[in-house]
Design a protein around this motif. Structure first.
Motif, PDB file in Angstrom:
ATOM      1  N   ASP A 167       0.858  -1.202   0.000  1.00  0.00           N
ATOM      2  CA  ASP A 167       0.000   0.000   0.000  1.00  0.00           C
ATOM      3  C   ASP A 167       0.880   1.233   0.000  1.00  0.00           C
ATOM      4  OD1 ASP A 167      -2.518  -1.318   0.118  1.00  0.00           O
ATOM      5  OD2 ASP A 167      -2.046  -1.843   2.198  1.00  0.00           O
ATOM      6  N   LEU A 168       0.586   2.130  -0.902  1.00  0.00           N
ATOM      7  CA  LEU A 168       1.370   3.358  -0.963  1.00  0.00           C
ATOM      8  C   LEU A 168       0.684   4.441  -0.143  1.00  0.00           C
ATOM      9  CD1 LEU A 168       2.423   3.471  -4.714  1.00  0.00           C
ATOM     10  CD2 LEU A 168       3.695   2.602  -2.751  1.00  0.00           C
ATOM     11  N   PRO A 169       1.461   5.429   0.292  1.00  0.00           N
ATOM     12  CA  PRO A 169       0.873   6.513   1.104  1.00  0.00           C
ATOM     13  C   PRO A 169      -0.292   7.203   0.392  1.00  0.00           C
ATOM     14  CG  PRO A 169       3.267   6.708   1.003  1.00  0.00           C
ATOM     15  CD  PRO A 169       2.902   5.585   0.114  1.00  0.00           C
ATOM     16  N   ASP A 170      -0.238   7.264  -0.944  1.00  0.00           N
ATOM     17  CA  ASP A 170      -1.309   7.970  -1.661  1.00  0.00           C
ATOM     18  C   ASP A 170      -2.531   7.083  -1.889  1.00  0.00           C
ATOM     19  OD1 ASP A 170      -0.422   6.216  -3.534  1.00  0.00           O
ATOM     20  OD2 ASP A 170       0.154   7.708  -5.030  1.00  0.00           O
TER      21      ASP A 170
ATOM     22  N   LYS B  85      -2.688   4.243  -3.363  1.00  0.00           N
ATOM     23  CA  LYS B  85      -2.553   3.266  -4.449  1.00  0.00           C
ATOM     24  C   LYS B  85      -1.983   1.969  -3.895  1.00  0.00           C
ATOM     25  CE  LYS B  85      -1.934   6.364  -8.368  1.00  0.00           C
ATOM     26  NZ  LYS B  85      -0.837   7.144  -8.917  1.00  0.00           N
ATOM     27  N   LYS B  86      -2.251   0.912  -4.622  1.00  0.00           N
ATOM     28  CA  LYS B  86      -1.777  -0.396  -4.193  1.00  0.00           C
ATOM     29  C   LYS B  86      -0.892  -0.982  -5.282  1.00  0.00           C
ATOM     30  CE  LYS B  86      -3.744  -4.224  -1.635  1.00  0.00           C
ATOM     31  NZ  LYS B  86      -4.641  -4.303  -0.512  1.00  0.00           N
ATOM     32  N   LEU B  87       0.254  -1.476  -4.885  1.00  0.00           N
ATOM     33  CA  LEU B  87       1.150  -2.105  -5.855  1.00  0.00           C
ATOM     34  C   LEU B  87       0.961  -3.610  -5.799  1.00  0.00           C
ATOM     35  CD1 LEU B  87       4.553  -0.215  -5.364  1.00  0.00           C
ATOM     36  CD2 LEU B  87       2.821   0.178  -7.119  1.00  0.00           C
ATOM     37  N   THR B  88       0.892  -4.239  -6.970  1.00  0.00           N
ATOM     38  CA  THR B  88       0.837  -5.700  -7.018  1.00  0.00           C
ATOM     39  C   THR B  88       2.223  -6.234  -6.654  1.00  0.00           C
ATOM     40  OG1 THR B  88       1.547  -5.830  -9.302  1.00  0.00           O
ATOM     41  CG2 THR B  88      -0.812  -5.556  -8.918  1.00  0.00           C
ATOM     42  N   PRO B  89       2.306  -7.509  -6.295  1.00  0.00           N
ATOM     43  CA  PRO B  89       3.628  -8.066  -5.960  1.00  0.00           C
ATOM     44  C   PRO B  89       4.654  -7.827  -7.068  1.00  0.00           C
ATOM     45  CG  PRO B  89       1.911  -9.607  -5.340  1.00  0.00           C
ATOM     46  CD  PRO B  89       1.218  -8.473  -6.041  1.00  0.00           C
ATOM     47  N   LYS B  90       4.235  -7.975  -8.321  1.00  0.00           N
ATOM     48  CA  LYS B  90       5.179  -7.759  -9.420  1.00  0.00           C
ATOM     49  C   LYS B  90       5.625  -6.299  -9.480  1.00  0.00           C
ATOM     50  CE  LYS B  90       3.534 -11.592 -12.169  1.00  0.00           C
ATOM     51  NZ  LYS B  90       3.192 -12.133 -13.472  1.00  0.00           N
ATOM     52  N   GLU B  91       4.657  -5.415  -9.263  1.00  0.00           N
ATOM     53  CA  GLU B  91       5.013  -3.991  -9.255  1.00  0.00           C
ATOM     54  C   GLU B  91       5.945  -3.658  -8.097  1.00  0.00           C
ATOM     55  OE1 GLU B  91       1.030  -2.027 -11.356  1.00  0.00           O
ATOM     56  OE2 GLU B  91       1.059  -2.404  -9.204  1.00  0.00           O
ATOM     57  N   VAL B  92       5.761  -4.345  -6.998  1.00  0.00           N
ATOM     58  CA  VAL B  92       6.623  -4.111  -5.846  1.00  0.00           C
ATOM     59  C   VAL B  92       8.072  -4.429  -6.212  1.00  0.00           C
ATOM     60  CG1 VAL B  92       7.227  -4.950  -3.538  1.00  0.00           C
ATOM     61  CG2 VAL B  92       4.831  -4.461  -4.106  1.00  0.00           C
ATOM     62  N   VAL B  93       8.274  -5.585  -6.852  1.00  0.00           N
ATOM     63  CA  VAL B  93       9.644  -5.951  -7.231  1.00  0.00           C
ATOM     64  C   VAL B  93      10.203  -4.957  -8.246  1.00  0.00           C
ATOM     65  CG1 VAL B  93      11.053  -7.705  -8.366  1.00  0.00           C
ATOM     66  CG2 VAL B  93       9.360  -8.384  -6.652  1.00  0.00           C
ATOM     67  N   ARG B  94       9.367  -4.555  -9.190  1.00  0.00           N
ATOM     68  CA  ARG B  94       9.835  -3.575 -10.193  1.00  0.00           C
ATOM     69  C   ARG B  94      10.216  -2.258  -9.510  1.00  0.00           C
ATOM     70  NH1 ARG B  94       5.313  -5.345 -13.766  1.00  0.00           N
ATOM     71  NH2 ARG B  94       4.346  -3.296 -13.614  1.00  0.00           N
ATOM     72  N   GLU B  95       9.394  -1.844  -8.565  1.00  0.00           N
ATOM     73  CA  GLU B  95       9.692  -0.610  -7.837  1.00  0.00           C
ATOM     74  C   GLU B  95      10.981  -0.754  -7.030  1.00  0.00           C
ATOM     75  OE1 GLU B  95       8.657   2.567  -7.660  1.00  0.00           O
ATOM     76  OE2 GLU B  95       7.584   1.931  -9.471  1.00  0.00           O
ATOM     77  N   ASP B  96      11.160  -1.935  -6.444  1.00  0.00           N
ATOM     78  CA  ASP B  96      12.356  -2.164  -5.630  1.00  0.00           C
ATOM     79  C   ASP B  96      13.622  -2.098  -6.486  1.00  0.00           C
ATOM     80  OD1 ASP B  96      10.882  -2.330  -3.392  1.00  0.00           O
ATOM     81  OD2 ASP B  96      11.135  -4.494  -3.058  1.00  0.00           O
ATOM     82  N   VAL B  97      13.541  -2.640  -7.695  1.00  0.00           N
ATOM     83  CA  VAL B  97      14.711  -2.581  -8.576  1.00  0.00           C
ATOM     84  C   VAL B  97      15.026  -1.117  -8.899  1.00  0.00           C
ATOM     85  CG1 VAL B  97      15.571  -3.156 -10.877  1.00  0.00           C
ATOM     86  CG2 VAL B  97      14.429  -4.896  -9.498  1.00  0.00           C
ATOM     87  N   LYS B  98      13.965  -0.344  -9.090  1.00  0.00           N
ATOM     88  CA  LYS B  98      14.172   1.081  -9.352  1.00  0.00           C
ATOM     89  C   LYS B  98      14.781   1.755  -8.119  1.00  0.00           C
ATOM     90  CE  LYS B  98      10.892   3.310 -11.909  1.00  0.00           C
ATOM     91  NZ  LYS B  98       9.606   4.029 -12.023  1.00  0.00           N
ATOM     92  N   ALA B  99      14.210   1.441  -6.955  1.00  0.00           N
ATOM     93  CA  ALA B  99      14.661   2.077  -5.712  1.00  0.00           C
ATOM     94  C   ALA B  99      16.080   1.649  -5.330  1.00  0.00           C
ATOM     95  CB  ALA B  99      13.687   1.742  -4.579  1.00  0.00           C
ATOM     96  N   SER B 100      16.489   0.478  -5.782  1.00  0.00           N
ATOM     97  CA  SER B 100      17.832  -0.003  -5.429  1.00  0.00           C
ATOM     98  C   SER B 100      18.923   0.821  -6.096  1.00  0.00           C
ATOM     99  CB  SER B 100      17.988  -1.456  -5.868  1.00  0.00           C
ATOM    100  OG  SER B 100      18.161  -1.523  -7.279  1.00  0.00           O
ATOM    101  N   GLY B 101      18.527   1.569  -7.134  1.00  0.00           N
ATOM    102  CA  GLY B 101      19.508   2.371  -7.865  1.00  0.00           C
ATOM    103  C   GLY B 101      20.356   1.553  -8.815  1.00  0.00           C
TER     104      GLY B 101
END
Lengths: 570, 477
Positions: free
Chosen positions: B43-46, B48-64
């Motif tokens: 669950d995002l602060p705004d 919105k809800k991220l699916t598990p796949k989106e979570v991993v995609r976001e994490d790869v982005k956040a990892s830099g």
């Protein structure tokens, strides 16, 4: 390449108001203009307008080798690289403005070397709102110079013996955009010469600039995967998958497409410097498609046919069989003499005699074999004669094989012109029966050897009068009591109506041999002699008269039929 | 003391570690995959809800994580460009066409720990809804291809590949495709063409961005071997922990291929930016210094196509001071942190992280002639500037290195190279021209001296009455 915005010559019927075109504002060489947001791609589908298309809208032609309006974009020659700029965006994604309120433009630069301009290939780069295209800036000019220098370092520079000289883009762009000298001091790459690519094509790999137009045309237009590139880097060469295997019915188009002298036609090779050729607009007669062509001739002899771009008929292409089907026009055994009773005569005497005989022939005793290879105007005159004489008429159909690109099954060029004038294709059996029964005593034949279509020499012998007009000798012309030598399409003016109803006019390129005359000219004299009708001594007058009398051509005028023709209702 | 940080190479070369799946699983293999498949929606602060796949995609982005193949582009951002609404299948291709001269890192993973790559790929494919992926492996690595085939068969056997992976309802098949021996197949659109069975001619961009019009004109992700391996570790460690490795904007670890005139050439995994070029060359745990009696002449820092750095060069780098303000700081070559941004600021790139060290015994003319010969041989020949220019450069350099040089050759070579960079379909144009531009710029004296010496030698041999052989013909095409 002409600007794509040329209005096509459509029939006079009022077209529906076109939907409003969405446009973008761009600047080309400092000139602001609106251009359509989308324009047709090579297949005619609307796609985002490219910088090259936008520049054309501004009347600026960006030089290019690999790009072709009717081929998929390759982007490999880099000749169309242009410097450009786009409106600068602030962090708020709003345009940054100059002090005078105009948008600040960020010129394209190398990301790793911001002082150096970066070009984009105009052929494949879509325009964006506010884009500025600098088609003649110093940076753009330098990029062109560099590409030309690169293209020439390994080029043999053998213009004096090259067939392309005079119509070579390498020559033209070198003059317009190149530099006089080169810094190249190394040994040139040597590649195969006079490669036998196929039965009609020879390749000089050293002249080739590897634009891949020939490969793309053959693969994407013809559907033949015969050509490709072998080797690597500067040693790249065009090759057929097997030597001599480049053999579809459209190979000669690659000679037209080749911007340099790499691909040459075996037929035209070493025959003529192109600047000696007289170019005449004409139409191919090999099938019912009627490809628009340009006849290249010199001193009364045809040297080559080339397709003439006509999107309503053939686009920029034509088939090899049609292109090479011109030699018969200049054959040594062409019929050159007017003959009456087998003896050489004069037009005056022969036409007088033919007219007198026809005028006195009883109704129904004359048959006319017309040809769908005659011009529309000739068929119009012949129909007048047939009506006056109450003559039975027939015309030989020629049906062969069609292909998926241009070749039509109908091998007559003017089947529709004949039909619209009242000549239906019909076999000659009824005429043959009439001759056999003795009811038909006079036969007029235009352009057919009727002995091959059911009226044998024995039947011809039974006729009192056999008037034959043809171009080349055959069994029918040999039996003629009155032989009237005619002219090939290249030797006269007239029109054909193709299988889709496109009426195209063609212009005289060369003189007919000997006493041979355009058929419409002497048909006019016969019609005058038999019916008393006069008034069309010129092709313009004749065509305009036909347009008045034949409903399908209503409203047409010779002078208003453009180079690409008009559609007529079938 | 600078140290290696072995994340990717943790087990590689460890005694008794073998490339089979049993060994891999004994060492915790495929646990990251299970972890990924069990990812909870977020669950995002705004709201919105991220699916598990989106979570991993976001994490790869956040990892830099930045691509380890050469361009150093954000992997998560690359994934985010994928057209997921086209209705077409999405493909993932592992670029294992490692062929930049000096680079030998991916082959260590492929040969010694292939399952790490496969696990990284399975996670990446799952996260991106990819059902079919390819490993495009360089043709000159036949053993690697065999090992990968075997590893894929093992993974399939265990249910990590194929239908319904570990009961998750996701399918994936991975195929190995061997290249046929061309450097250009490593260019991602050239690779795609090659994979489609065509000549590896890179595609024009626009319009053929792989994320939209890639393999078979479908959205396609192309990632380097090492990059895909990192995805596994991002899942295991979590994006935030991963991002603590390395330095800001240059996160994680990187395998450096060190070659040339050092005592201990080899591959070393470091935290990005935590080790300097000087340490990589001289530290006993890394290069171990130059050979006795030699001094440093130059460093090619990121594979043979990167711009050369000259010994003694000092670079102006942006550094964030204690007050948070950016200031320019002088950083000598040997103190340059080995990361993406520092090398870029030094006017070159970390590229494929292959460092080639040149000592004072090397002729820069001969070295460049060697490099240029490679690029002339590997130019695909599709577009004019590179096709003609790459061989032109090689011929000129061959001449200069074989006693036929001219004084003006330094300018001549730069002029040719200037007309290639930035004007080609793909980055090969830069690869062919950057070595020339940088070598000639930084070692101009050496190039001019060689040309002058050659001219002098020729003048002596032929007598003063004769001009140089080349000058007479230099004004014609």
């Amino acid at each position: 390449m002409s600007a794509p915005a040329i209005p096509s010559t459509e029939p006079a019927s009022a077209p529906a108001a076109p939907p409003p075109v969405e446009t973008l504002t761009v600047k080309v060489n400092g000139k602001t203009l609106q251009v359509p947001k989308t324009m047709p791609d090579w297949q005619g589908k609307p796609q985002a307008t490219t910088m090259l298309q936008a520049a054309r809208c501004a009347g600026v032609d960006i030089p290019h080798y690999c790009y072709h309006d009717k081929l998929p974009v390759a982007g490999n020659c880099r000749m169309c690289l242009v410097e450009f700029g786009t409106p600068m965006m602030g962090p708020d994604r709003k345009p940054v403005l100059n002090e005078d309120g105009s948008p600040k433009i960020a010129k394209s630069v190398l990301p790793y070397e911001p002082g150096t301009p970066r070009g984009a290939i105009a052929c494949a780069t879509p325009i964006s709102p506010g884009m500025e295209i600098y088609a003649d800036s110093p940076a753009t000019k330098q990029m062109r110079e560099a590409v030309l220098e690169s293209l020439l370092i390994n080029h043999p520079l053998d213009c004096p013996i090259c067939d392309q000289a005079g119509e070579c883009k390498l020559q033209e762009y070198s003059v317009q955009h190149g530099q006089a000298g080169s810094r190249f001091v190394e040994a040139k790459v040597h590649k195969p010469k006079a490669v036998d690519l196929g039965p009609r094509i020879v390749l000089d790999d050293e002249r080739c600039i590897l634009c891949t137009r020939c490969i793309r045309f053959t693969k994407d237009i013809v559907g033949d995967d015969a050509l490709g590139i072998v080797n690597r880097g500067s040693y790249n060469t065009i090759a057929a998958w097997k030597e001599g295997a480049f053999d579809n019915n459209y190979t000669l188009n690659t000679v037209d497409l080749c911007p340099v002298g790499a691909l040459t036609s075996k037929d035209f090779r070493f025959k003529m410097r192109v600047w000696f050729l007289k170019e005449t607009k004409s139409v191919c007669t090999s099938c019912g498609t009627g490809c628009s062509i340009t006849i290249g001739s010199r001193e009364g002899a045809i040297q080559r046919y080339e397709p003439r771009e006509n999107d309503a008929v053939n686009g920029p292409w034509m088939c090899d069989s049609g292109r090479l089907n011109y030699q018969w026009v200049g054959r040594g055994d062409r019929l050159k003499d007017v003959r009456v009773g087998g003896l050489r005569s004069t037009w005056t005497a022969a036409l007088k005699e033919v007219s007198a005989k026809l005028a006195s022939a009883p109704q129904g005793s004359v048959a006319i074999i017309a040809s769908a290879r005659q011009t529309t105007e000739e068929l119009f005159l012949l129909k007048k004669l047939a009506d006056k004489l109450g003559a039975r008429t027939a015309s030989v159909a020629r049906i062969g094989e069609a292909d998926k690109l241009l070749v039509a099954a109908d091998k007559n060029p003017n089947t529709n012109g004949a039909r619209l004038n009242g000549f239906a294709a019909a076999d000659l059996s009824k005429v043959a029966a009439g001759i056999a029964a003795g009811s038909i005593k006079t036969l007029i034949v235009f352009g057919e050897d009727v002995t091959k279509h059911g009226i044998g020499s024995d039947l011809l012998a039974k006729l009192e009068t056999l008037v034959v007009s043809d171009i080349l000798p055959n069994a029918t012309t040999a039996a003629a009591t009155h032989l009237l030598p005619g002219a090939a399409h290249a030797e006269k003016r007239g029109t054909f109506v193709n299988v889709k109803g496109r009426l195209q006019k063609f212009i005289k390129a060369v003189e007919a041999p000997g006493d041979a005359r355009a058929e419409w000219e002497f048909l006019h004299d016969i019609v005058l002699g038999v019916t008393g009708q006069d008034g069309f001594v010129s092709i313009e007058g004749l065509f305009n008269q036909m347009a008045k009398e034949v409903p399908a051509f209503a409203g047409l005028e010779w002078s208003k039929v453009g180079d690409t023709g008009v559609n007529v209702p079938l | 003391m600078p140290e290696q940080f072995k994340l990717i190479l943790k087990h590689v070369d460890a005694p008794g570690y073998t490339p089979d799946i049993e060994c891999y699983m004994r060492h915790g293999g495929y646990e990251a995959l299970k972890l990924a498949l069990a990812t909870a929606p977020r669950d995002l602060p705004d709201g919105k809800k991220l699916t598990p796949k989106e979570v991993v995609r976001e994490d790869v982005k956040a990892s830099g994580l930045r691509g380890r193949g050469g361009a150093g582009f954000s992997a998560g951002l690359k994934w985010s460009f994928v057209d997921r609404r086209s209705g077409k299948p999405i493909y993932l291709i592992c670029n294992a066409d490692e062929s930049e001269p000096g680079t030998f890192k991916d082959r260590q993973i492929i040969h010694k720990d292939p399952h790490q790559l496969i696990e990284g790929m399975i996670i990446s494919c799952w996260a991106n809804d990819v059902k079919l992926a390819y490993i495009y492996i360089r043709g000159e690595m036949p053993r690697g291809a065999k090992l990968l085939e075997q590893a894929l068969a093992e993974a399939r056997e265990k249910g990590f590949l194929g239908k319904d992976i570990l009961g998750s309802g996701n399918d994936l098949e991975i195929y190995v495709h061997r290249g046929a021996g061309a450097y250009i197949c490593g260019e991602e659109t050239g690779l795609i063409e090659s994979l489609e069975g065509k000549r590896a001619y890179p595609r024009i961009k626009p319009p053929y961005f792989p994320a939209v019009l890639g393999l078979y004109m479908c959205p396609t992700i192309v990632n380097n071997v090492e990059t895909l391996c990192h995805v596994k570790h991002i899942v295991t460690m979590g994006a935030a922990n991963y991002a603590k490795l390395g330095t800001p904007n240059n996160t994680g670890t990187r395998i450096v291929s060190l070659s040339g005139d050092v005592q201990r050439p080899g591959y070393y995994e470091i935290e990005v930016g935590k080790v300097t070029i000087g340490e990589l060359i001289n530290d006993p745990d890394f290069g171990g210094g130059l050979r006795p009696g030699r001094s440093l002449k130059a460093v090619i820092p990121g594979g043979s196509s990167s711009k050369v750095l000259k010994a003694g060069e000092v670079f102006k780098l942006n550094r964030k001071g204690a007050d948070g303000q950016m200031t320019k700081v002088d950083v000598p070559l040997l103190d340059l942190p080995y990361d993406f941004d520092s090398l870029q600021q030094a006017g070159t790139m970390s590229g494929s992280s292959a460092i080639i060290v040149l000592d004072d015994s090397r002729s820069m003319v001969d070295t460049l002639a060697n490099l240029s010969e490679f690029y002339a041989h590997e130019s695909c020949g599709q577009c004019t500037p590179c096709r003609e220019g790459a061989l032109w450069l090689a011929k000129g350099l061959h001449r200069l290195s074989h006693g036929e040089g001219r004084k003006e050759d330094a300018a001549y070579l730069s002029h040719i190279a200037q007309n290639i960079q930035g004007r080609t379909i793909c980055a090969f144009g830069e690869a062919a021209s950057w070595p020339v531009l940088s070598f000639v710029k930084k070692f101009r004296d050496e190039f001019e001296a060689k040309g002058a010496a050659d001219e002098e030698a020729r003048a002596k041999a032929t007598g003063p009455a004769h001009g140089t052989r080349t000058a007479a013909s230099s004004n014609q095409h």
